[in-house]
Design an enzyme around this catalytic site. Structure first.
Site, PDB file in Angstrom:
ATOM      1  N   GLY A 238       0.830  -1.285  -0.039  1.00  0.00           N
ATOM      2  CA  GLY A 238       0.011   0.027   0.010  1.00  0.00           C
ATOM      3  C   GLY A 238       0.765   1.275   0.057  1.00  0.00           C
ATOM      4  O   GLY A 238       2.161   1.388  -0.324  1.00  0.00           O
ATOM      5  N   SER A 239       0.503   2.311   0.557  1.00  0.00           N
ATOM      6  CA  SER A 239       0.894   3.592   0.472  1.00  0.00           C
ATOM      7  C   SER A 239       2.011   3.672   1.541  1.00  0.00           C
ATOM      8  O   SER A 239       2.102   3.047   2.571  1.00  0.00           O
ATOM      9  CB  SER A 239      -0.110   4.836   0.740  1.00  0.00           C
ATOM     10  N   GLY A 243       1.891   2.236   5.194  1.00  0.00           N
ATOM     11  CA  GLY A 243       3.047   1.240   5.797  1.00  0.00           C
ATOM     12  C   GLY A 243       3.776   1.806   6.938  1.00  0.00           C
ATOM     13  O   GLY A 243       4.037   1.005   7.995  1.00  0.00           O
ATOM     14  N   GLU A 260       5.426  -3.437   1.304  1.00  0.00           N
ATOM     15  CA  GLU A 260       5.866  -2.975  -0.271  1.00  0.00           C
ATOM     16  C   GLU A 260       5.076  -1.776  -0.432  1.00  0.00           C
ATOM     17  O   GLU A 260       3.848  -1.784  -0.496  1.00  0.00           O
ATOM     18  CB  GLU A 260       5.103  -4.185  -1.193  1.00  0.00           C
ATOM     19  N   CYS A 294       2.592  -0.193  -8.813  1.00  0.00           N
ATOM     20  CA  CYS A 294       3.846   0.417  -7.819  1.00  0.00           C
ATOM     21  C   CYS A 294       4.950   0.462  -8.589  1.00  0.00           C
ATOM     22  O   CYS A 294       6.046   1.177  -8.333  1.00  0.00           O
ATOM     23  CB  CYS A 294       4.006  -0.387  -6.475  1.00  0.00           C
TER      24      CYS A 294
HETATM   25  C1  UN1 Z   1       2.321  -3.616  -7.680  1.00  0.00           C
HETATM   26  O1  UN1 Z   1       1.909  -2.889  -8.525  1.00  0.00           O
HETATM   27  O2  UN1 Z   1       1.737  -3.470  -6.441  1.00  0.00           O
HETATM   28  O3  UN1 Z   1       5.929  -5.804 -11.722  1.00  0.00           O
HETATM   29  C2  UN1 Z   1       2.782  -4.947  -8.113  1.00  0.00           C
HETATM   30  C3  UN1 Z   1       4.953  -5.603 -11.783  1.00  0.00           C
HETATM   31  C4  UN1 Z   1       3.938  -6.467 -11.214  1.00  0.00           C
HETATM   32  C5  UN1 Z   1       3.631  -6.296 -10.157  1.00  0.00           C
HETATM   33  C6  UN1 Z   1       3.317  -5.072  -9.493  1.00  0.00           C
HETATM   34  N1  UN1 Z   1       4.622  -7.843 -11.640  1.00  0.00           N
HETATM   35  O4  UN1 Z   1       4.752  -4.565 -12.477  1.00  0.00           O
END
Ligand code: UN1
Length: 504
Positions: A238-239, A243, A260, A294
């Site tokens: 999440g953000s 986190g 993450e 992300c």
């Molecule tokens: C995410 O955006 O939380 O590497 C995960 C990637 C994907 C996973 C992204 N396999 O873009």
């Protein structure tokens, strides 16, 4: 639409809690698609009392599950993978309906789930510990890995099912049980996946509470997970502010966490690189999942000698972006997840302008009844402005130029986040520098491919405000297990380590 819901066992109203049986008598929530604003189905949240029962069952299931031989646990994960293969299209379509990514990306997400299951099945026979030479005669020193306990998995809307699978496939072979709190923006896909796991567990006669589910708000259900010592590990996606909150609560009770969090991923485009590769990688990285990964490309750093030409090509590509119903193959970009996400993007664009950036294209809200569609935006900026240092979870790309590779690396590293990064170059010296200790400070550093689309075989995660956690492949499994070091003495007498003598 109804066919997909039926195929995955989604009813009109669905209880949001599972731990061997379904529960959920809390708030009723309608799940609305960002594609057209139509209601897909409804979900009831779990109450704190129901959560307690779910966690108690999930925790109770650990006692037997941890004693099942790891390769047998792997058989369940293999079955989950097979069930995902059988339901790949339906689940991908539900992902698309619920959060709006294109169907081709939805299919990719389910493929990622299948891949991690395959990896975990192999891993179930390779949870290897080391033996080390002991400094003492007739002694052996070894370490082994034991199951840890309940893993609380808190996921975000953007990869509503893949992130659960990275955690769950690994946690299951490691002998842990899983309690999943999905994003409230994507509860239906979570219910569908929990049903798939339930079916696989039942097929082998295991307690289905091994894969439990609790749908509810982060501020109540999330925090019950974060504060409860029965949850040995919290894996949170999440953000950064989210986190920071989770990290504090889990650390307070000396639990473990995998965080993450946000990324602010840059691609360096060298004048010695292949510009077609750069263009394609950046384009997908920036508009894929409507800029809501992300790992999305947020910043492009282009060598000054090719800046103008590269900018023109990127703008040409952006102008042609097919935006529309993500279920249709002809569209490369679907909607943002909801109306507040659109507002956040538009507000960020205003801030960019106020801070001295220049909007080159896009950033308009598209008229579409019920849908949350925008045109992808490129802003030219003189460097890492304050707004550029923030992660705006939308298709907003910052373009800047650099003179030397050292300057590019400094710009790339000059943000608080450290998830993904890439360089497009055919100059070996440049790419080696980028990958060296003097190079990218991110958890992911790619050469001649973009910042998103990480493969599950590698460990996934990043540094600095990205939180430092690692999921998925490589040796990320170690975070899901308890390490035990043993000295075994078979000498028949006592010999102390470090040469200490004991005169008695
Ligand atoms: C995410 O955006 O939380 O590497 C995960 C990637 C994907 C996973 C992204 N396999 O873009």
């Amino acid at each position: 639409m109804q066919q997909v819901l039926n195929a995955l066992g989604i009813s009109d109203v669905n209880p949001g809690g599972f731990s061997g049986s379904w529960s959920g008598s809390g708030k009723l929530q309608a799940v609305v698609s960002p594609i057209h604003g139509e209601r897909l189905a409804s979900v009831t949240n779990v109450t704190p009392q129901e959560f307690e029962a779910i966690l108690a069952r999930c925790h109770g299931a650990f006692a037997a599950w941890k004693l099942v031989p790891a390769p047998k646990r792997g058989e369940v994960v293999k079955e989950i993978g097979d069930e995902l293969r059988r339901n790949k299209e339906a689940l991908a379509e539900l992902v698309t309906l619920e959060m709006g990514k294109t169907l081709r990306e939805g299919l990719g997400e389910v493929q990622e789930m299948i891949d991690i299951c395959d990896l975990a099945v192999g891993l179930s026979r390779q949870l290897c510990g080391l033996t080390m030479p002991s400094e003492r005669r007739m002694h052996r020193l070894q370490e082994q890995w034991h199951p840890l306990g309940v893993v609380g998995v808190i996921t975000a809307f953007n990869f509503p099912v893949a992130v659960w699978s990275w955690n769950t496939a690994i946690a299951l072979v490691c002998g842990d049980t899983v309690l999943w709190k999905p994003s409230s923006k994507a509860p239906l896909t979570a219910i569908a996946c929990t049903k798939i796991a339930e079916k696989a567990l039942r097929k082998f006669g295991f307690d289905p509470a091994i894969c439990s589910l609790a749908i509810g708000k982060g501020s109540d259900i999330g925090d019950l997970i974060n504060t409860d010592p029965r949850v040995a590990l919290v894996s949170y996606t999440g953000s950064v502010p989210g986190g920071r909150h989770v990290g504090r609560l889990v650390q307070e009770r000396f639990g473990r966490h995998i965080l993450e969090l946000g990324g602010n991923n840059a691609v360096i485009v060298s004048e010695k690189g292949d510009l077609d590769i750069a263009l394609r990688s950046i384009y997908f990285g920036a508009i894929g999942t409507s800029g809501q990964r992300c790992t999305s490309t947020r910043r492009v750093l282009v060598h000054e000698s090719i800046f103008g030409a590269f900018k023109a090509r990127l703008l040409e590509l952006y102008a042609k972006t097919p935006i529309g119903d993500p279920r249709e193959h002809k569209y490369l970009m679907g909607p943002l997840v909801d109306a507040p996400a659109v507002d956040t993007m538009l507000a960020a664009i205003e801030t960019v302008k106020a801070q001295g950036g220049k909007i080159l294209c896009g950033g308009e809200k598209l008229p579409h009844p019920g849908g949350c569609y925008v045109t992808p935006c490129i802003a030219e900026v003189p460097g890492n402005l304050p707004i550029v240092r923030e992660e705006t979870f939308a298709p907003l790309l910052y373009l800047m130029s650099y003179k030397t590779i050292e300057e590019a690396i400094a710009l790339q590293n000059g943000v608080p986040q450290g998830l993904s990064s890439a360089i497009i170059t055919n100059d070996q010296g440049e790419s080696e520098l980028f990958l060296s200790a003097a190079g990218s400070d991110c958890g992911i550093a790619n050469v001649n491919t973009g910042t998103s689309g990480a493969e599950i075989g590698g460990a996934f995660g990043g540094e600095k405000e990205t939180g430092g956690g690692r999921e998925s492949g490589s040796d990320a499994w170690k975070a899901y297990m308890r390490r035990q070091t043993s000295a075994i003495n078979f000498s028949g007498k006592v010999e102390l380590a470090q040469g200490i003598t004991l005169d008695i």
